[in-house]
Design a protein around this motif. Structure first.
Motif, PDB file in Angstrom:
ATOM      1  N   UNK A   1      -6.791   4.616  -1.677  1.00  0.00           N
ATOM      2  CA  UNK A   1      -6.534   3.577  -0.674  1.00  0.00           C
ATOM      3  C   UNK A   1      -6.905   2.185  -1.166  1.00  0.00           C
TER       4      UNK A   1
ATOM      5  N   UNK B   1      -0.618  -2.948  -4.433  1.00  0.00           N
ATOM      6  CA  UNK B   1      -1.940  -2.547  -3.921  1.00  0.00           C
ATOM      7  C   UNK B   1      -2.282  -3.229  -2.602  1.00  0.00           C
ATOM      8  N   UNK B   2      -3.296  -2.710  -1.954  1.00  0.00           N
ATOM      9  CA  UNK B   2      -3.669  -3.226  -0.641  1.00  0.00           C
ATOM     10  C   UNK B   2      -4.519  -4.491  -0.743  1.00  0.00           C
TER      11      UNK B   2
ATOM     12  N   UNK C   1       0.824  -1.221   0.000  1.00  0.00           N
ATOM     13  CA  UNK C   1       0.000   0.000   0.000  1.00  0.00           C
ATOM     14  C   UNK C   1       0.843   1.250   0.000  1.00  0.00           C
ATOM     15  N   UNK C   2       1.998   1.166  -0.592  1.00  0.00           N
ATOM     16  CA  UNK C   2       2.917   2.296  -0.604  1.00  0.00           C
ATOM     17  C   UNK C   2       3.088   2.743  -2.052  1.00  0.00           C
TER      18      UNK C   2
ATOM     19  N   UNK D   1      -3.823   2.805  -8.851  1.00  0.00           N
ATOM     20  CA  UNK D   1      -3.383   1.731  -7.969  1.00  0.00           C
ATOM     21  C   UNK D   1      -3.560   2.249  -6.544  1.00  0.00           C
ATOM     22  N   UNK D   2      -3.051   1.528  -5.554  1.00  0.00           N
ATOM     23  CA  UNK D   2      -3.026   2.060  -4.195  1.00  0.00           C
ATOM     24  C   UNK D   2      -1.870   3.035  -4.116  1.00  0.00           C
TER      25      UNK D   2
END
Lengths: 761, 761
Positions: free
Chosen positions: B504, A122-123, A116-117, B693-694
Motif C-alpha cells: 500500500x 504510487x500513493x 495506487x493501482x 511500488x504501490x
C-alpha cells in the motif's frame, strides 16, 4: 469571481480530484450516479493531509501570479500524493509530461484509475510526480530538503509544508535551526508552513496539543516570526500577503502555523463515529464503499459537495476561472525546473587532479595524509564553482584534514560571530553542524535541485543517516527509470576517521558497516571505493565528482599512509579498480603460491608489511599482492556493471590458491561479493570483527587479527606444507604479536619499528 | 569550610584528577617536579567539557546530601570520561569495584595511568565507568536515555547534562518534548542541564550563539521553566535550590542553562593562541608536553593551580572535607543501582503464552493475524507488570494490530486531551511518538535501569535507529565482559508492516535490511527470528521476553497468514529453530530431490504453495520443505552460539541437492550465513531485490521472483533432468504469472485463487 472565490474553486477542484484518485476507477465526472463498479477494489491512499496540502497549493498559486514569484513546494506529508498529482494535473503539467493523462474526461478517468493501482502510480509523492524533490515516504526530512533547495538560489522561495506528525521526528526538530546556515544575500528563502491537523495515524500530535503560547515561543525560539492561520481563505490570503512582504523586507524569517481539521471537507461522521477532524480520516475515511450502499451514497454526496459541475466543463477540462489562476510556464510549481534539478545541472569546473598529486619516486618510501591532499583539490573546486558546490560535515572538516578548503572559503554561519572565531561567514561554502541528518538532508535538497557536493563524516556515525541514504537511493533507483527526470549529480560520501584510526575515541566510534547497508541497494546506483593512498584518493574523487545519479562512498584515512602509486599509476589502478602490486609481489610471470589481497588503507599497509616479512623469511614462496580500490569489481558482471568476468577474476585471484583478503570492513562483505567465484573455497577474509577500545593503532589491528604478523600466520596455516615446515616462523610471529602488545601496554604507544615504515623497502 | 568552599574543593579535586588522567602516567601527586617521563606518550582525552561536568557533579552532590535525593546523572558529553571516572573515584565507588585502583597515591597513579592507555580504560564514559547508563560515544541520545530512566521511577531525579554540540542533533532536538510523555504521578523527574560551553570540535554551537531571549523562548516552548546560570558557585547553588523546590512543588518542569567557558580553568593561552573559552580546548589543550619544556611547565602550573596539597593527604587520599561532601552508599550517583539496572531487574510475570495460542486442527486450513494474537499476550503482560514493562512504537501499535493492549491500558499522554480522544492517559503503558529515535532512546534508558519492553516498528523505518542499535549493541558487548555489570533485559524489536506487505505505501516503505545491520554485531548479543505464523510468534516472543543482554529482532506480519503449527508443534519448531515441514514434504524417509527452504511468513506461504503445485504436477518429485525461524541456526557453531553443526545442517539441507531458499530479506544474507556449508554451491536464494511500488501483495512477490510460480520454475531449472522434461510445466508457470499480473492490472486486486488459501489442502 473575486480572488478568494477563485482560490476556493481551485481548492475544491483539487479536493475533488484527490477524492476521485483514492476511490474511483470510472465515472470520474459523476456523469451518472455512483455505482459499486466505479469504485476501486482496494482503497489505498491518505486523505487526512490532502485538503490542507491543496489549500496551500491554491493560496500559494495566487501569490506566485501576483508577485511573479519563483517558488518550489516541498510536501512534507508526502503520503498526500493525491494532492500533488491533482495540482500538477490542474496546472497542465501532468498532461504535458504524461500525454495519456490529458486534461479532459478521459484523462481524468486515467488520472483516477492509475492512482495506487497496479501498473499505475504510487500513493505517495513519488519521483513520478512532477514538481517534487521530496517523496516523504519516511518522514522527517522536508525542512532540510527545503533548505538544501534554497541554498544558492537567490530569489527562490521554498514553501515547505511540515506535517505535525513529521514535526515530532528528530531530523525535523533539528532542521528548524537551519536558518542559522542560510545567507540572506546569496540564498533563497524557506517558508515553513507547519500544518497542524492534529493527528497522526492513531494519535494526536504533540505540537497540536501544547498551549498556543508555548508553540509560539517555540517558533520564536527557532528564530522565526510565527503567524497563526485557521481554516479560512481570508485568513490565509491576508497572512500570505503579510508573510511575503516580510520576506521582501528581510529580517527574522516568517513562518506559518496552519490549523485545519484533519480530513477537512471529508465525511464528518461515519458509522456513528466522528471522522473529519480526527485521526480516523488519516487514510480512507469511508472503507466499505463497494459493499455498503450507505458508504457509497456518502462518497457521492461528499464528491458532489465540491460542486464539480462548476469546476470542470462537460469535457472534464477545468473551467476558465480555474485555469486562469494557474501561473504560467515554469512559474507553475509543478513545472519548476528546480524540482527536476538535472535540467539545471552544469558540470563542475574541475581542476586537473593530477596537479594535486604527491610525487612518488619510489613506492612506499614516504607518507602522506590522503585527505589532506584531497583538501587542496576541494579548495580549488570551491573556488572554481563558487555557487554550485558545497562541502558538508558534522564539525569534522578540519579533523578529517580537509582544512585547506579554509584557504578559499569559510564555514557557513549566520549567527553571532566573536573576535576569536575563525573562518565563519554567512557565505561560507563549508557547512558544519553537529547533525548528520542535516548534512545529508541539506545535501540531498541541494543535489536534487541541480547542484554538487560532498559529505565528509566519521565512518562509524554515517550509520545515523542509513535510513536517509536508503530513501535517497530509492529515489535515484526510481527516477532513473523516469525519462523526463534528468540525471543529477551523485551523492558523494567521504568516510574518514575510519574504524582503524578510531583508536583514540574507542569502541563506540568503530563501525565500518555502512558499506553493508549501501550494498543492499540496486547495483546501478551504488559505488564503493577504498583508495589506499593519496594519489588513488585524488583519482577516485575526481571520478566521483563527475558522475551522475550514483551514491559514491569513498573510505579514506586522514592519518599518514605510505604513498604507493604515482599519479599515473593511480589513474591506471583506479580505472581497473583492482590490480596486482608488482613491486610487493614476487610471483612474476608465474602462478603464485598465495595471494595477499587488500582493500582499505590500513589493511593494505599490513599486507605490504606481511609480504615484506614473507620475502625476508620465505623468499622461495611466491606471493602475489592484490589491492582492490573499487569493491564492486569483485562481483560478477551479472550483479554489478563494474563486475569482473570470472576469467579476469581467476587470472588475478587464481582458482585454487589460498587467498588471504585483508579487508577494511566486516569480513562477510567480501564473502558476499565473491561467493560465486571459483576460488571462493580458498578465500580467507580478515577484517573488523567488532573488537576495539581506546588503544594504539597497531593494537587495533592485532585485536582484529588483520596485523602483518597474523597475516603471515594465516599464510603459513593455509599454504599447503608450510604449517609443519615453518612452525618456527609461526612461533616468531606469535612472539612478535606478544612483544608488540607488551610494548604497547608498557609504553602506551606502538614500537618505533611499527610506527616507522622505512624498513619496508 | 562553608558549603561553597567544600563544593569548590570537590570540584578542584575532580578537575585535578581529570587533568592527571589525560596527561600523567606517574608522579600523580606532583610530589616531585613534573618531568617528561611522567607524561604519557600519546595524549588522548577530551578536556573541554570536563570541568563543566565536574562542576555539576560537585553541586548535585550537595543537593543529594541535603535533600536525601535519589539521583542519577546522565553525561551527555560522554567523551568527558575523565570527569565521570574522577567522580567515581572521589566517591569511593571506583575503588570498591576496582580494588586495584585504591583511594590512595598508588591507586591515583593507576587511575591516571590506565586512562586511555592500552590495556586500561577507554577515554569516554564507557560501560566500565560505574554510575553510567550512557556512553555518549555517538551524540544525541542523552535526554531520551534520561527520560527512559525516569519512567516508573517515582522519587528519582535524573540530572541530564546536554552538551551544546549534542543539542544540534536531531534525536536530542526531538527529546525535549519527552516531557509530554512523563506522568508526574508515577514517574521520576528529568532535570536537563544544557551546558553551553560554546564550541564543538572546531566550531561555535548554535544554541550558544542565538540571542538569549530566543534561547529562553525555545526552552519555554519545550514546556520548561529555564534558569540561566553562569560559571559561579553561588549562582549554581542558589539556582539548584530553586530548581529542586520547583521540582518538589510540581508544575512546569525546570531546566538549567549553564554557561561556562570551554576548557574552564585550563590554560588560557598556548603558543600565543587563546585556548580556554575556545574550541581549541576541546581535546588536549597542551599537546607537546613531552617535547616542549614550556608546555610541561604550563601543565605543572595548571595542575598546581588546583592546590592538590589542600585536596589530598600525603597518602593521596581525598581530605576529610571532600570525603564528607560525598553522599552515602547508594545515594552516591556513581553507585546508583539504577545505573546497573541488572541489580534491580526482576523477571517479568509472564502469562502462559500457550493460553493465547490459536487452535490448529489441521495445518494451513485457517488464517490468523499473528500480531493480533501477540497483542492479547502483551495486554496481559502489561496487566501483570504494571510498573516494569512498556510497549513503544512510532504511532503504529494499532496499525501493527496489537490493539488488544488498549483493553488493559492507554497511550502515555501528558498534554491536552479532547473528548473525542481514545485511550490517552498520563499513566498509559503504550508509548507512541512519531520518532523512532525517541522510542529507541526511551527504551534503552528503561532497560538499562532494570526494566523490560518491546519496540514495535514498521520494518523499513527501523533503519532510522541503525546507529542507536549499534551503540546499544556495543554497550552490551562490552558490559557482558564486565563482571559487576549485571545482565539487563534484552532489547526486543517487533518489525511488522514488513517489506512484503507494504504494497500500500510503496517502494519507500520496503527495506528488509535491518537484519544485515544487526548481523554485524557480535554473535553473543544478537538474535533474529522470523516466525511464520501466530503460534510460532507467541513462542518466540515468550522466549525473547525472558532473555537477557540480547538484542532480539522478530519479524512478523500483521496480515492474516495460514496457521501452520499447533502451539506444541510451534514450541518444538522454535526450540529447534528450524525444521522440516512434514505435511508439506513428500520425501519421507528418503533423500529429497530438492529442498524448498523458507524464512519469513510471506516467503513461507509461497513455498507451501509451490510445494503444493509440485505435488499436483510432479508427484514423483521428492520435495522437502524446510522452515527457518531462528536465522542464527544457519551459521556454523563457531560463528554463533545457535549455530548448527555441519552434520545437522547436512541432514536437513543435504550436501548435493538443489536448495531453493525463499527469504524474507535481501538474499545475500542467507549466502553470508551459509557460504561455509557443504551444499552451498547448490543453494539458490530468492528474496527482496529492491523491486516494488504501490501494488497488490502478490504482485510484490512476483516483482521480486519469490512467488510460488517462480519457485516452481526455479525447481524445474535446477533439479537435473527436469528442464527438458518439464518444459511444458515451466511454460504454464510463466503463463500463470502473466495471468496473475494481467488480472491485477485490470482489476486492481489479486485473483480470488491467490487470496484464498483453502486450495492448499
Amino acid at each position: 469571481m473575486d480572488r478568494l472565490a477563485k482560490i476556493d474553486a481551485y481548492w475544491r477542484a483539487a479536493n475533488y480530484l484527490s477524492v476521485g484518485q483514492i476511490y474511483l476507477m470510472d465515472n470520474p465526472l459523476l456523469a451518472e450516479p455512483l455505482r459499486a463498479e466505479h469504485i476501486k477494489p482496494r482503497l489505498l491512499g491518505h486523505w487526512g493531509t490532502t485538503p490542507g496540502l491543496n489549500f496551500c497549493f491554491a493560496h500559494l498559486n495566487r501569490v506566485i501570479v501576483e508577485r511573479d514569484q519563483d517558488m518550489l513546494y516541498v510536501v512534507g506529508p508526502g503520503h498526500g500524493g493525491p494532492a500533488a498529482v491533482a495540482h500538477a494535473w490542474l496546472e497542465g503539467t501532468y498532461s504535458e509530461i504524461y500525454p495519456g493523462v490529458s486534461q479532459d474526461a478521459a484523462g481524468m478517468r486515467r488520472l483516477f484509475h492509475q492512482f495506487s493501482f497496479p501498473g499505475g502510480i504510487p500513493s505517495h509523492v513519488a519521483p513520478q510526480v512532477p514538481g517534487s524533490i521530496h517523496e516523504g515516504g519516511e518522514l522527517g526530512y522536508a525542512l532540510a530538503h527545503a533548505y538544501g533547495a534554497a541554498f544558492d538560489n537567490p530569489g527562490l522561495v521554498v514553501a515547505c509544508v511540515i506535517g505535525d506528525g513529521e514535526a515530532e521526528t528528530g531530523p525535523l526538530a533539528a532542521s528548524w535551526h537551519s536558518n542559522k546556515f542560510l545567507d540572506p544575500a546569496r540564498d533563497g528563502v524557506v517558508l515553513p508552513i507547519l500544518h497542524l491537523n492534529g493527528y497522526k495515524i492513531a494519535n494526536p500530535t504533540v505540537l497540536a496539543r501544547i498551549p498556543e503560547d508555548e508553540l509560539l515561543k517555540l517558533m520564536e525560539g527557532y528564530g522565526h516570526r510565527p503567524h497563526i492561520v485557521g481554516p479560512d481563505h481570508e485568513e490565509m490570503a491576508s497572512t500570505l500577503d503579510i508573510v511575503f512582504d516580510e520576506i521582501a523586507d528581510g529580517g527574522r524569517p516568517p513562518m506559518i502555523i496552519l490549523r485545519t481539521p484533519k480530513g477537512w471537507t471529508g465525511p464528518r461522521e461515519v458509522d456513528g463515529l466522528p471522522v473529519e477532524g480526527t485521526w480516523r480520516s488519516h487514510q480512507v475515511p469511508l472503507t466499505r464503499v463497494r459493499e455498503d450502499a450507505g458508504h457509497l451514497a456518502m462518497l457521492e454526496e461528499w464528491m458532489r459537495s465540491y460542486r464539480p459541475e462548476e469546476l470542470f466543463d462537460g469535457d472534464g477540462r477545468p473551467v476558465a476561472e480555474i485555469r486562469q489562476t494557474v501561473p504560467l510556464g515554469e512559474r507553475r510549481m509543478s513545472a519548476s525546473p528546480h524540482a527536476n534539478g538535472g535540467r539545471l545541472l552544469r558540470p563542475l569546473v574541475l581542476p586537473d587532479f593530477r596537479d594535486y598529486a604527491v610525487e612518488v619516486k619510489s613506492p612506499a618510501t614516504q607518507s602522506t595524509e590522503p585527505t589532506r591532499a584531497l583538501g587542496a583539490l576541494l579548495r580549488d573546486v570551491i573556488t572554481a564553482n563558487p555557487n554550485t558546490f558545497r562541502l558538508l560535515g558534522p564539525d569534522e572538516t578540519a579533523s578529517n584534514r580537509l582544512q585547506a578548503v579554509f584557504e578559499a572559503t569559510d564555514r557557513t554561519w549566520n549567527a553571532q560571530i566573536l573576535a576569536t572565531d575563525e573562518h565563519l561567514a554567512p557565505g561560507g561554502r563549508v557547512m558544519e553542524v553537529l547533525s548528520e541528518h542535516l548534512c545529508q538532508g541539506w545535501l540531498e535538497g541541494y543535489l536534487l535541485t541541480g547542484r554538487h557536493g560532498l559529505f565528509n563524516c566519521y565512518e562509524a556515525f554515517i550509520h545515523i543517516i542509513d535510513a536517509m541514504f536508503n530513501q535517497h537511493a530509492k529515489w535515484l533507483e526510481t527516477s532513473r527509470r523516469i525519462p523526463w527526470r534528468r540525471p543529477v549529480a551523485s551523492l558523494n560520501y567521504l568516510l574518514s576517521s575510519h574504524v582503524w584510526r578510531q583508536d583514540n575515541n574507542g569502541f563506540s566510534h568503530q563501525d565500518p558497516g555502512f558499506l553493508d547497508v549501501v550494498m543492499n541497494k540496486k547495483a546501478e546506483v551504488v559505488r564503493v571505493y577504498l583508495p589506499p593512498d593519496a594519489n588513488t584518493l585524488l583519482s577516485v574523487a575526481d571520478h566521483c565528482l563527475r558522475s551522475r545519479d550514483y551514491v559514491n562512498v569513498i573510505v579514506a584515512g586522514k592519518q599518514p599512509v605510505l604513498d604507493l602509486f604515482t599519479v599515473n599509476e593511480a589513474i591506471t589502478h583506479c580505472t581497473r579498480g583492482l590490480g596486482i602490486v608488482e613491486w610487493a609481489s614476487n610471483d612474476t610471470g608465474t602462478e603464485p603460491d598465495v595471494v595477499l589481497a587488500c582493500a582499505g588503507d590500513v589493511p593494505t599497509l599490513e599486507v605490504l608489511a606481511a609480504a615484506s616479512i614473507l620475502r625476508d623469511h620465505l623468499p622461495e614462496l611466491k606471493v602475489r599482492v592484490v589491492n582492490v580500490v573499487d569493491l564492486m569489481r569483485l562481483q560478477p558482471p551479472s550483479e554489478h556493471p563494474h563486475g569482473m568476468t570470472d576469467t579476469a577474476y581467476d587470472a588475478i585471484f587464481t582458482t585454487d590458491k589460498p587467498v588471504i583478503f585483508n579487508f577494511h570492513g566486516y569480513p562477510s562483505l567480501i564473502h558476499r561479493l565473491t561467493y560465486r567465484r571459483h576460488g571462493h573455497a580458498h578465500l580467507h577474509v580478515r577484517g573488523y570483527k567488532e573488537e576495539g577500545t581506546t588503544t594504539t593503532p597497531f593494537d587495533m589491528t592485532m585485536l582484529n587479527d588483520i596485523d602483518r604478523y597474523h597475516l603471515v600466520i594465516d599464510v603459513i596455516d593455509r599454504v599447503p606444507g608450510l604449517r609443519v615446515k615453518q612452525a618456527q616462523l609461526r612461533l616468531r610471529m606469535d612472539d612478535a604479536r606478544r612483544r608488540a602488545r607488551a610494548h604497547t601496554r608498557e609504553h602506551g604507544e606502538d614500537t618505533p619499528e611499527i610506527r616507522d615504515w622505512t624498513w619496508l623497502h
